[in-house]
Structure formats: C-alpha cells, structure tokens
Design a protein around this motif. Structure first.
Motif, short mmCIF file in Angstrom:
data_model
loop_
_atom_site.label_atom_id
_atom_site.label_comp_id
_atom_site.label_asym_id
_atom_site.label_seq_id
_atom_site.Cartn_x
_atom_site.Cartn_y
_atom_site.Cartn_z
N LYS A 48 27.46 5.82 -16.13
CA LYS A 48 27.07 6.21 -17.47
C LYS A 48 28.28 6.66 -18.29
CE LYS A 48 22.28 6.39 -16.89
NZ LYS A 48 21.99 6.52 -15.46
N GLY A 72 16.66 1.44 -13.57
CA GLY A 72 15.72 2.52 -13.84
C GLY A 72 15.15 2.34 -15.23
N ASN A 73 15.90 2.82 -16.23
CA ASN A 73 15.46 2.66 -17.60
C ASN A 73 15.84 1.28 -18.16
OD1 ASN A 73 13.93 4.10 -19.50
ND2 ASN A 73 15.74 4.56 -20.72
N GLY A 123 18.75 -0.11 -18.95
CA GLY A 123 19.88 -0.33 -19.86
C GLY A 123 20.93 -1.21 -19.20
N ALA A 157 18.11 8.90 -10.26
CA ALA A 157 18.45 8.45 -11.62
C ALA A 157 17.68 7.19 -12.00
CB ALA A 157 19.95 8.22 -11.75
N MET A 158 16.95 6.65 -11.02
CA MET A 158 16.14 5.46 -11.28
C MET A 158 14.64 5.77 -11.20
SD MET A 158 18.67 3.09 -9.05
CE MET A 158 17.45 1.93 -8.52
N HIS A 172 21.70 4.87 -5.03
CA HIS A 172 21.45 3.88 -6.09
C HIS A 172 22.14 2.56 -5.76
CE1 HIS A 172 21.12 7.93 -7.66
NE2 HIS A 172 20.15 7.47 -8.43
N THR A 224 26.53 2.47 -8.81
CA THR A 224 26.52 3.18 -10.08
C THR A 224 26.90 4.65 -9.98
OG1 THR A 224 24.14 3.27 -9.69
CG2 THR A 224 24.92 1.68 -11.31
N ALA A 225 26.92 5.19 -8.76
CA ALA A 225 27.32 6.61 -8.63
C ALA A 225 28.17 6.77 -7.37
CB ALA A 225 26.09 7.51 -8.55
C1 LIG Z 1 21.02 5.77 -14.87
C2 LIG Z 1 21.35 5.31 -13.53
C3 LIG Z 1 20.82 4.12 -13.02
C4 LIG Z 1 19.82 3.28 -13.77
O1 LIG Z 1 20.39 2.66 -14.88
P1 LIG Z 1 19.45 2.16 -16.08
O2 LIG Z 1 20.37 1.66 -17.11
O3 LIG Z 1 18.66 3.34 -16.52
O4 LIG Z 1 18.58 1.10 -15.50
C5 LIG Z 1 21.23 3.71 -11.77
N1 LIG Z 1 22.08 4.46 -11.03
C6 LIG Z 1 22.61 5.61 -11.49
C7 LIG Z 1 23.52 6.37 -10.63
C8 LIG Z 1 22.27 6.06 -12.75
O5 LIG Z 1 22.77 7.20 -13.19
#
Ligand SMILES: *Cc1c(COP(=O)(O)O)cnc(C)c1O
Length: 435
Positions: free
Chosen positions: A111, A250-251, A253, A302-303, A357, A382-383
């Motif tokens: 993010k 998740g959301n 984006g 986060a998802m 994630h 993603t994290a």
């Molecule tokens: C926000 C997030 C996601 C999901 O991403 P979206 O764009 O909301 O689908 C996945 N992994 C991590 C670590 C996040 O922070």
C-alpha cells in the motif's frame, strides 16, 4: 499524448472531471467511484523499452497519461522519484514460480506505492489551494499505516484513519495510533466494512458548512489505483508476457490495477485472483454471480472484505464483458488452515518465508499451474512476513527478521478516538473538530 484523460462516475456517466478533481473528491456526491474514460495506452516503443526502465521512469510515462496537465511533467517526475525510492524485488522460488515482493517500502506493505504517490499529488494540490484538506481513510490493516506514513507532516493536510477495533495486528495498530501531529486514528467498534461505509457516507454527505475539503484515501481513490499499475509493468516487463500473474485480493484495488495494465497492452498469460475465506470474487469467477457477504475474520486480515469496493471498476476494465472476465481470470480461495500449512510447507521446501497474504497468492498460483503444465508464474507478496510474526514465527521456527522500518513501531504511545459505527458518529466528530 492524445488529449486529457477524463474521469467519469460509475454512478453517473455524465459526471466528468479531470485527474485533480477525481483525486481530491475521491468519491462523488452520489457515492460513485471515478473511472478513467479509457485505459491509457502507452505507445509501442514503451513496451520495447520496458525491460530497461526503472520504476520511477515507468511511473512518469504511465502516470502522465492519467494525470495529464493537472500535474506538470517535472513535478510528476519529482513525485515519482520521491514516492518510489525503495526497491521492487523479483525473486525466483523455483523453476516455475517467482515472487514479486512489494513490501520494501516504509511500512513494509504494497500500500506504500499508492499512498506515497497520492500523498505527493495531494501535497502538490494543497500548495496551490488555500483550503485545509482532510483525508478520511478506512483501513482493514495496512492501508492506514501506509497513509499515515506517507502523509505524516504534509502541510495543509490532516489525515483521519478509521480502523476496526481488535481486528488489526498490534504492529498495524501502532503504525496508525502512534504518529500524532496531522494523523488521527479512530477506533471503530465494528468491522472494516463499517469503517468503509462511514467514510463513504460522510464523503457523499458531508456535515453542512464544514470549512475544510474532505477527501478519501481508500483504494477507491483513483490516485491510489493508478500507481499500483506501475509495478506490474515493471515486473511483467522483466518476467515476460507468457507469465501468469497471481494477486492476493481483498477490496480488489490491486487486481484491478493489474487488469488495467494488462488491458493497456502489457503482455500477460493469465490473471489469478486469490482470496482467503472471503470468497466473493472466486465465486463470481466460477458462477458469474456477484453476491457480497458479511466479512469473515482470517489470518490474512487485510483481505477480510465481504463486499469488494473495486468490483465494478474491475468489470469495467473488461468493458463489463462477463465472458471475457471469466476466460481471462481464475479465482481460488483458501481457509486459515490451508494458509498456515502452505507457509510451513514452502518454508520447508524452499526456505522462503511467506506472509499470510502472499501465501494465499502463492497457493492460488500453484493451483493454477498444476492444471496448466508448461506455464510459469509470478505471485505478488503484499506484506513483509515480519508484520505477522505471531502467525509466521511458529510455522517457520521463529526465524522472521524484522526490517528496520518496522522495528520503529514496536513500541510508542497509542492514541486513538473510540467510536461507534455509523456515519452520524463520524459526521459529529468532524463537525466538532472543524468548526
Ligand atoms: C490491502 C491488502 C491486500 C488486498 O489488496 P486489495 O487491493 O484491497 O485487493 C492484500 N495484502 C495486503 C498485505 C494488504 O494490505
């Protein structure tokens, strides 16, 4: 450039604005999401040069197609160089599988890309505008930390972050609640969907005569979505167009950004949507029915989204052609037990440490590749796993190293405002604070 990019509201096609207005409004008064009128198509020389371009170089070329005259080229270059001053890492896990590590930014989650680009844009807009800007953001975990870190100390901009009480990790909570200065954390006694609904409603119907400009910073803000396309150009440009891409969702984006890059001409073999037990998207991809559910809490928190805010945009990227979507994208979902087992198994097999994630995306890529022999793929991590030591540590023998940027948040004094769900509580708070 072939004319300025126009953004229209998904709720009202007649509502059309430029990039600056779309970014600052975040969402329309009628609760519509802004969508670029077309997917920006870089010229063919871009794709030839792509394997040699740095992330900031890609960002300026693609970004300018979306921002147009609202941000002068030289300013955009400065914004991108400052925002993307950390590496994007592609690592080979085995012969068929690579990982795209998106967690080397200041808050160790992807993010950071969107938040830092957006903060740069808002900083530039605030310089030119007299009015105080107040950024409202709902977070299920990582968004808030990235926004807080990106906007901390930006002149003329206050940030108010709503997060679901008890549903984010200790470290995530510290990132939100220990900044101070222009960053305020609101702890909502409800779910992420409650937080998101509060932000959406207040932005759609602000308290009367509020002397500030309210805006959003969720992934629903187009200024966060656009920069998330940049790293997909970077990665696919280096891995090659026969690569399958798996995105933890998740959301939605991040996967919408991947789809935008693909539809702009970036070669890609297939897109895989990976979710935890919140399986609205895989179910849609399988059945064609989109049925939002109440969110379920999982270890990939986060998802934990039951009604993905970017679903409509995602469909629009494919011109709402359901057949095309179902042919281009596959969806898979996994429960906590499967995620845990995969983290442990991948660590034993390869020595690589996944966060929950990234593990979801890795699982989904494996599943797709299993039924498509001869193909290879890339999944987005993603994290940083150190953000989830309580989960990942026991599965990997406690070997998770904490990046320096995160260690700063291990302690600090928590300061938050407790709030009941509902737009009225948030509206009341704002009316009291900004008179
Ligand atoms: C926000 C997030 C996601 C999901 O991403 P979206 O764009 O909301 O689908 C996945 N992994 C991590 C670590 C996040 O922070």
């Amino acid at each position: 450039m072939t004319g300025e990019m126009i953004y229209y509201s998904l709720k009202d096609k007649e509502l059309r604005v430029g990039f600056r207005e779309a970014a600052l409004q975040g969402i329309t008064a009628g609760m519509g999401l802004f969508m670029p009128e077309r997917i920006a198509r870089p010229d063919s020389s871009f794709f030839r040069r792509l394997p040699q371009l740095s992330l900031p170089e890609i960002a300026v070329e693609i970004g300018s197609l979306y921002t147009g005259a609202d941000i002068p080229q030289q300013v955009l270059r400065e914004i991108c160089e400052r925002a993307f001053d950390f590496p994007v890492v592609i690592r080979e896990i085995d012969q068929r599988k690579k990982v795209l590590e998106l967690f080397h930014g200041p808050t160790a989650a992807f993010k950071d890309f969107g938040a830092r680009f957006m903060a740069g844009c808002f900083g530039y807009f605030a310089e030119r505008e007299r009015k105080q800007t107040v950024v409202l953001v709902a977070t299920s975990g990582d968004t808030g930390g990235a926004i807080a870190s990106s906007f901390f100390g930006v002149e003329g901009v206050d940030v108010i972050i709503l997060y679901p009480s008890g549903k984010v990790s200790r470290l995530q909570e510290n990132q939100l609640t220990t900044c101070g200065r222009n960053i305020t954390a609101i702890e909502v006694e409800g779910s992420f969907d409650d937080c998101q609904a509060m932000v959406r409603h207040v932005l759609a119907e602000p308290p009367p005569a509020l002397p500030v400009r309210l805006t959003s910073a969720n992934s629903i803000n187009i200024a966060r979505l656009i920069p998330q396309t940049f790293y997909y150009y970077y990665a696919l440009g280096r891995c090659g167009g026969d690569t399958v891409l798996s995105v933890p969702s998740g959301n939605m984006g991040n996967i919408t950004a991947a789809a935008m890059a693909w539809r702009s001409g970036l070669p890609m073999a297939h897109l895989v949507a990976a979710t935890n037990s919140n399986r609205v998207l895989p179910r849609y991809l399988e059945t064609g029915l989109f049925a939002p559910q109440p969110p379920v809490a999982t270890i990939a928190n986060a998802m934990d989204v039951g009604d993905p805010g970017n679903f409509e945009r995602f469909c629009r990227v494919f011109d709402d052609e359901q057949g095309l979507i179902m042919k281009s994208v596959s969806g898979y979902w996994y429960d906590d037990e499967q995620i845990r087992q995969h983290i442990a198994a991948e660590y034993r097999r390869t020595g690589y440490i996944l966060d929950p994630h990234g593990a979801v995306a890795s699982l989904a890529l494996d599943e797709y590749l299993e039924s498509h022999p001869g193909m290879s793929g890339l999944f987005a991590a993603t994290a940083h796993p150190a953000k989830f030591t309580d989960i990942v540590g026991p599965l990997t023998g406690g070997r998770v190293e904490m990046p320096e940027t995160l260690a700063r948040f291990a302690d600090g004094v928590k300061s938050s405002v407790l709030m009941k769900p509902g737009a009225a509580s948030l509206a009341g708070y704002l009316a009291g604070r900004y008179r």
